[in-house]
Design a protein around this motif. Structure first.
Motif, PDB file in Angstrom:
ATOM      1  N   MET A   1       1.042  -1.119   0.370  1.00 56.34           N
ATOM      2  CA  MET A   1      -0.312  -0.384  -0.213  1.00 56.34           C
ATOM      3  C   MET A   1       0.801   1.247  -0.179  1.00 56.34           C
ATOM      4  O   MET A   1       2.027   1.415   0.902  1.00 56.34           O
ATOM      5  N   PRO A   2       0.123   1.742  -1.192  1.00 58.14           N
ATOM      6  CA  PRO A   2       1.911   3.564  -1.444  1.00 58.14           C
ATOM      7  C   PRO A   2       1.359   4.332   0.277  1.00 58.14           C
ATOM      8  O   PRO A   2       0.442   4.327   0.470  1.00 58.14           O
ATOM      9  N   ARG A   3       2.142   5.418   0.387  1.00 55.65           N
ATOM     10  CA  ARG A   3       1.658   6.405   1.690  1.00 55.65           C
ATOM     11  C   ARG A   3       1.896   7.717   0.502  1.00 55.65           C
ATOM     12  O   ARG A   3       2.915   7.682  -0.757  1.00 55.65           O
ATOM     13  N   TYR A   4       1.091   8.274   0.808  1.00 59.46           N
ATOM     14  CA  TYR A   4       0.286   9.501  -0.587  1.00 59.46           C
ATOM     15  C   TYR A   4       0.539  10.761   0.563  1.00 59.46           C
ATOM     16  O   TYR A   4       0.012  10.570   1.520  1.00 59.46           O
ATOM     17  N   THR A   5       1.322  12.507  -0.089  1.00 60.65           N
ATOM     18  CA  THR A   5       1.461  13.026   0.493  1.00 60.65           C
ATOM     19  C   THR A   5      -0.243  13.845   0.501  1.00 60.65           C
ATOM     20  O   THR A   5      -0.532  14.053  -0.878  1.00 60.65           O
ATOM     21  N   TYR A   6      -0.994  14.852   1.763  1.00 57.76           N
ATOM     22  CA  TYR A   6      -1.909  15.364   1.034  1.00 57.76           C
ATOM     23  C   TYR A   6      -2.151  16.465   1.599  1.00 57.76           C
ATOM     24  O   TYR A   6      -1.110  16.998   2.165  1.00 57.76           O
ATOM     25  N   SER A   7      -2.944  17.553   1.837  1.00 55.36           N
ATOM     26  CA  SER A   7      -2.549  18.671   2.237  1.00 55.36           C
ATOM     27  C   SER A   7      -4.158  19.217   2.119  1.00 55.36           C
ATOM     28  O   SER A   7      -5.108  19.656   1.438  1.00 55.36           O
ATOM     29  N   CYS A   8      -4.145  20.009   3.666  1.00 50.46           N
ATOM     30  CA  CYS A   8      -5.160  20.111   4.626  1.00 50.46           C
ATOM     31  C   CYS A   8      -5.372  21.578   4.552  1.00 50.46           C
ATOM     32  O   CYS A   8      -4.029  22.266   4.155  1.00 50.46           O
ATOM     33  N   ASP A   9      -6.147  22.305   3.647  1.00 53.18           N
ATOM     34  CA  ASP A   9      -6.064  23.742   3.809  1.00 53.18           C
ATOM     35  C   ASP A   9      -6.208  24.578   5.211  1.00 53.18           C
ATOM     36  O   ASP A   9      -5.630  25.751   5.266  1.00 53.18           O
ATOM     37  N   ASP A  10      -6.186  24.030   6.447  1.00 54.56           N
ATOM     38  CA  ASP A  10      -6.755  24.330   7.549  1.00 54.56           C
ATOM     39  C   ASP A  10      -4.876  24.286   8.179  1.00 54.56           C
ATOM     40  O   ASP A  10      -4.466  25.144   8.558  1.00 54.56           O
ATOM     41  N   CYS A  11      -4.725  22.599   8.324  1.00 55.28           N
ATOM     42  CA  CYS A  11      -3.459  22.406   9.087  1.00 55.28           C
ATOM     43  C   CYS A  11      -2.189  22.126   8.358  1.00 55.28           C
ATOM     44  O   CYS A  11      -1.126  22.098   9.209  1.00 55.28           O
ATOM     45  N   GLY A  12      -2.749  22.421   6.696  1.00 58.12           N
ATOM     46  CA  GLY A  12      -0.876  22.486   6.246  1.00 58.12           C
ATOM     47  C   GLY A  12      -0.592  20.476   5.891  1.00 58.12           C
ATOM     48  O   GLY A  12      -1.778  19.895   5.484  1.00 58.12           O
ATOM     49  N   PRO A  13       0.331  19.538   5.289  1.00 56.11           N
ATOM     50  CA  PRO A  13       0.103  18.664   4.375  1.00 56.11           C
ATOM     51  C   PRO A  13       0.665  17.585   5.484  1.00 56.11           C
ATOM     52  O   PRO A  13       0.868  17.768   6.722  1.00 56.11           O
ATOM     53  N   PHE A  14       0.000  16.304   5.360  1.00 53.98           N
ATOM     54  CA  PHE A  14       0.837  15.295   6.020  1.00 53.98           C
ATOM     55  C   PHE A  14       0.760  14.205   4.865  1.00 53.98           C
ATOM     56  O   PHE A  14       0.504  13.984   4.572  1.00 53.98           O
ATOM     57  N   ASP A  15       1.446  13.334   5.257  1.00 53.85           N
ATOM     58  CA  ASP A  15       1.589  12.192   4.682  1.00 53.85           C
ATOM     59  C   ASP A  15       0.637  11.124   5.451  1.00 53.85           C
ATOM     60  O   ASP A  15       0.280  10.328   6.725  1.00 53.85           O
ATOM     61  N   ALA A  16      -0.332   9.869   4.478  1.00 55.19           N
ATOM     62  CA  ALA A  16      -1.380   8.636   4.855  1.00 55.19           C
ATOM     63  C   ALA A  16      -0.803   7.884   4.030  1.00 55.19           C
ATOM     64  O   ALA A  16      -0.916   8.009   2.740  1.00 55.19           O
ATOM     65  N   TRP A  17      -0.939   6.206   4.813  1.00 53.62           N
ATOM     66  CA  TRP A  17      -1.264   5.244   3.383  1.00 53.62           C
ATOM     67  C   TRP A  17      -2.987   5.285   3.005  1.00 53.62           C
ATOM     68  O   TRP A  17      -3.689   5.563   3.690  1.00 53.62           O
ATOM     69  N   ALA A  18      -3.137   4.856   1.688  1.00 55.92           N
ATOM     70  CA  ALA A  18      -4.233   4.212   1.218  1.00 55.92           C
ATOM     71  C   ALA A  18      -3.643   3.541  -0.181  1.00 55.92           C
ATOM     72  O   ALA A  18      -2.726   3.121  -0.608  1.00 55.92           O
ATOM     73  N   THR A  19      -4.509   2.648  -0.609  1.00 55.82           N
ATOM     74  CA  THR A  19      -5.083   2.395  -1.656  1.00 55.82           C
ATOM     75  C   THR A  19      -5.503   2.609  -3.262  1.00 55.82           C
ATOM     76  O   THR A  19      -5.125   3.963  -3.047  1.00 55.82           O
ATOM     77  N   MET A  20      -4.197   1.502  -4.282  1.00 55.41           N
ATOM     78  CA  MET A  20      -4.290   2.969  -4.871  1.00 55.41           C
ATOM     79  C   MET A  20      -5.483   3.443  -5.831  1.00 55.41           C
ATOM     80  O   MET A  20      -5.604   4.114  -6.026  1.00 55.41           O
ATOM     81  N   SER A  21      -6.877   2.555  -5.733  1.00 54.48           N
ATOM     82  CA  SER A  21      -7.315   2.734  -6.076  1.00 54.48           C
ATOM     83  C   SER A  21      -8.129   4.023  -5.444  1.00 54.48           C
ATOM     84  O   SER A  21      -9.546   4.570  -5.726  1.00 54.48           O
ATOM     85  N   GLN A  22      -7.554   4.376  -4.006  1.00 49.22           N
ATOM     86  CA  GLN A  22      -8.264   5.534  -3.362  1.00 49.22           C
ATOM     87  C   GLN A  22      -7.196   6.347  -3.450  1.00 49.22           C
ATOM     88  O   GLN A  22      -7.718   7.646  -2.447  1.00 49.22           O
ATOM     89  N   ALA A  23      -6.061   6.244  -4.500  1.00 43.96           N
ATOM     90  CA  ALA A  23      -5.465   7.743  -4.544  1.00 43.96           C
ATOM     91  C   ALA A  23      -5.726   8.815  -5.091  1.00 43.96           C
ATOM     92  O   ALA A  23      -5.431  10.504  -4.563  1.00 43.96           O
ATOM     93  N   GLU A  24      -6.436   9.052  -5.746  1.00 48.72           N
ATOM     94  CA  GLU A  24      -7.565   9.828  -5.846  1.00 48.72           C
ATOM     95  C   GLU A  24      -8.457  10.786  -5.013  1.00 48.72           C
ATOM     96  O   GLU A  24      -8.565  11.588  -5.442  1.00 48.72           O
ATOM     97  N   GLU A  25      -9.458  10.412  -4.593  1.00 53.07           N
ATOM     98  CA  GLU A  25      -9.963   9.982  -2.609  1.00 53.07           C
ATOM     99  C   GLU A  25      -9.448  11.397  -2.605  1.00 53.07           C
ATOM    100  O   GLU A  25      -8.119  10.905  -1.550  1.00 53.07           O
ATOM    101  N   PRO A  26     -10.269  12.491  -1.191  1.00 55.01           N
ATOM    102  CA  PRO A  26      -9.571  13.307  -0.555  1.00 55.01           C
ATOM    103  C   PRO A  26      -9.814  12.314   0.731  1.00 55.01           C
ATOM    104  O   PRO A  26      -9.902  11.116   0.874  1.00 55.01           O
ATOM    105  N   ALA A  27      -8.310  12.890   1.818  1.00 52.86           N
ATOM    106  CA  ALA A  27      -7.791  12.398   2.632  1.00 52.86           C
ATOM    107  C   ALA A  27      -8.856  13.106   4.017  1.00 52.86           C
ATOM    108  O   ALA A  27      -8.417  13.977   3.693  1.00 52.86           O
ATOM    109  N   CYS A  28      -9.345  11.714   4.807  1.00 57.47           N
ATOM    110  CA  CYS A  28      -9.528  12.832   6.665  1.00 57.47           C
ATOM    111  C   CYS A  28      -8.143  13.368   7.010  1.00 57.47           C
ATOM    112  O   CYS A  28      -7.851  12.459   7.112  1.00 57.47           O
ATOM    113  N   CYS A  29      -7.931  14.592   7.538  1.00 60.38           N
ATOM    114  CA  CYS A  29      -7.011  15.143   7.572  1.00 60.38           C
ATOM    115  C   CYS A  29      -7.251  14.514   9.299  1.00 60.38           C
ATOM    116  O   CYS A  29      -7.563  14.607   9.892  1.00 60.38           O
ATOM    117  N   PRO A  30      -5.915  14.285  10.148  1.00 60.09           N
ATOM    118  CA  PRO A  30      -5.554  13.365  11.368  1.00 60.09           C
ATOM    119  C   PRO A  30      -5.616  14.533  12.256  1.00 60.09           C
ATOM    120  O   PRO A  30      -6.600  14.051  13.934  1.00 60.09           O
TER     121      PRO A  30
END
Length: 100
Positions: A1-30
């Protein structure tokens, strides 16, 4: 499972694990549980195994022009070239024998 970098408008960047099929979907900011979009990032090459990194570099280096090697090997090296060569029969050494 790859690790992607996401960016929250309020909190900033973070890394999260996601399946390749979920790669284009937004992630939930921790931190704030808001939706965060995925950002393009360089692969985490520094976390690769050093032997794997060396093998990839060697493969890329020789992809356009293969390295020329000689057939000379050390005795008993065990490579596939030496295994296919016919070996000369060794003389039988008799240390002792029974008889008259």
């Amino acid at each position: 499972m790859p690790r992607y970098t996401y960016s929250c408008d309020d909190c900033g960047p973070f890394d999260a694990w996601a399946t390749m099929s979920q790669a284009e979907e937004p992630a939930c900011c921790p931190a704030c549980s808001g939706a965060a979009r995925r950002e393009m990032a360089m692969p985490h090459v520094s976390t690769l195994n050093p032997r794997l990194r060396t093998a990839i570099a060697r493969t890329e280096k020789t992809s356009s022009e293969p390295k020329v090697v000689s057939r000379e090997h050390l005795a008993g090296c065990g490579c596939s070239l030496c295994a296919t060569r016919k070996k000369k029969p060794q003389p039988i050494e008799r240390r002792w024998s029974l008889g008259h």
